[in-house]
Design a protein around this motif. Structure first.
Motif, mmCIF file in Angstrom:
data_model
loop_
_atom_site.group_PDB
_atom_site.id
_atom_site.type_symbol
_atom_site.label_atom_id
_atom_site.label_comp_id
_atom_site.label_asym_id
_atom_site.label_seq_id
_atom_site.Cartn_x
_atom_site.Cartn_y
_atom_site.Cartn_z
ATOM 1 N N PRO A 50 0.886 -1.294 0.000
ATOM 2 C CA PRO A 50 0.175 0.031 0.001
ATOM 3 C C PRO A 50 0.740 1.328 -0.100
ATOM 4 N N LEU A 51 0.306 2.322 -0.606
ATOM 5 C CA LEU A 51 0.851 3.714 -0.404
ATOM 6 C C LEU A 51 0.948 4.300 0.900
ATOM 7 N N PHE A 52 0.191 3.890 1.497
ATOM 8 C CA PHE A 52 -0.094 4.499 2.751
ATOM 9 C C PHE A 52 -0.946 3.338 3.625
ATOM 10 N N CYS A 53 -1.029 3.300 5.020
ATOM 11 C CA CYS A 53 -1.579 2.568 5.894
ATOM 12 C C CYS A 53 -1.781 3.132 7.223
ATOM 13 N N TYR A 54 -2.491 2.519 8.183
ATOM 14 C CA TYR A 54 -2.496 2.825 9.481
ATOM 15 C C TYR A 54 -1.357 2.425 10.197
ATOM 16 N N THR A 55 -1.137 1.198 10.175
ATOM 17 C CA THR A 55 -0.002 0.575 10.957
ATOM 18 C C THR A 55 0.518 -0.733 10.091
ATOM 19 N N VAL A 56 1.567 -1.196 10.612
ATOM 20 C CA VAL A 56 2.223 -2.435 10.120
ATOM 21 C C VAL A 56 2.405 -3.409 11.315
ATOM 22 N N TYR A 57 2.225 -4.601 11.433
ATOM 23 C CA TYR A 57 2.524 -5.453 12.563
ATOM 24 C C TYR A 57 2.596 -6.984 12.005
ATOM 25 N N ALA A 58 3.116 -7.709 12.886
ATOM 26 C CA ALA A 58 3.684 -9.040 12.817
ATOM 27 C C ALA A 58 3.095 -9.987 13.629
ATOM 28 N N ILE A 59 2.801 -11.161 13.260
ATOM 29 C CA ILE A 59 2.352 -12.343 13.958
ATOM 30 C C ILE A 59 3.243 -13.427 13.857
#
Length: 190
Positions: A3-12
């Motif tokens: 994405p060109l922008f997002c709220y957040t990134v996270y890992a599982i």
């Protein structure tokens, strides 16, 4: 694409303690979450490795480095939310290590972990049906060597999972289901 922008990134993260072809692996799946516009949840990347439990502490910092890079690349408004780790086996030790290093990591809610694989897969299937989850080009086209087999292990595990059967390889599927439940539902995947 990412994405060109997002709220957040996270890992599982789903961990294993021992190595060998008959053993599970340690898996991580990275997500970008955004309800701003477009696709609410995108799988950015994945990794599966077989390493001894005592080496996981050396491996974990790479997850946070990857998240930092992904937050920049995806212009995450809130940066990285960190890692959610299954609180079993070596996962408990990784959570403790993250706490002592002040890394953003927490245990996956026990409500979700107690559902079992079939329960988790069923509870997040509605998000697939509604097309709220997409797989990035990078994750789709990636291959890696795992247990002497070069393949896209993420796609093999996710597409090959069958409810009610003994699915031998499911570490990436676990991460995927947890990630969807956390990103689109509540801790119970609802």
């Amino acid at each position: 694409p990412w994405p060109l922008f997002c709220y957040t990134v996270y890992a599982i993260v789903d961990t294993a303690v021992k190595v060998g072809n008959e053993r599970d692996g340690t898996a991580v799946v990275y997500f970008a979450s955004s309800s701003l516009a477009g696709i609410p949840l995108i799988v950015l990347d994945w990794e599966i490795v077989q390493i001894q439990g005592n080496m996981l502490a050396e491996w974990l910092p790479s997850v946070f480095e990857n998240l930092k890079h992904m937050a920049i690349e995806c212009k995450a408004l809130y940066g990285s939310s960190g890692a959610l780790i299954e609180d079993q086996n070596a996962g408990t030790i990784l959570i403790q290590q993250a706490e002592s290093e002040s890394w953003p990591a927490v245990a996956i809610d026990s409500i979700l972990t107690s559902k079992g694989k079939d329960g988790r897969a069923i509870s997040v299937s509605k998000y697939h049906h509604k097309e709220m989850v997409k797989i990035s080009d990078r994750a789709f086209h990636k291959t890696s060597i795992y247990k002497d087999n070069s393949a896209n292990h993420f796609l093999q595990q996710v597409n090959g999972y069958r409810v009610g059967f003994d699915n031998k390889a499911d570490d990436l599927l676990d991460c995927y289901c947890y990630g969807i439940a956390v990103g689109l539902g509540d801790s119970g995947g609802i």
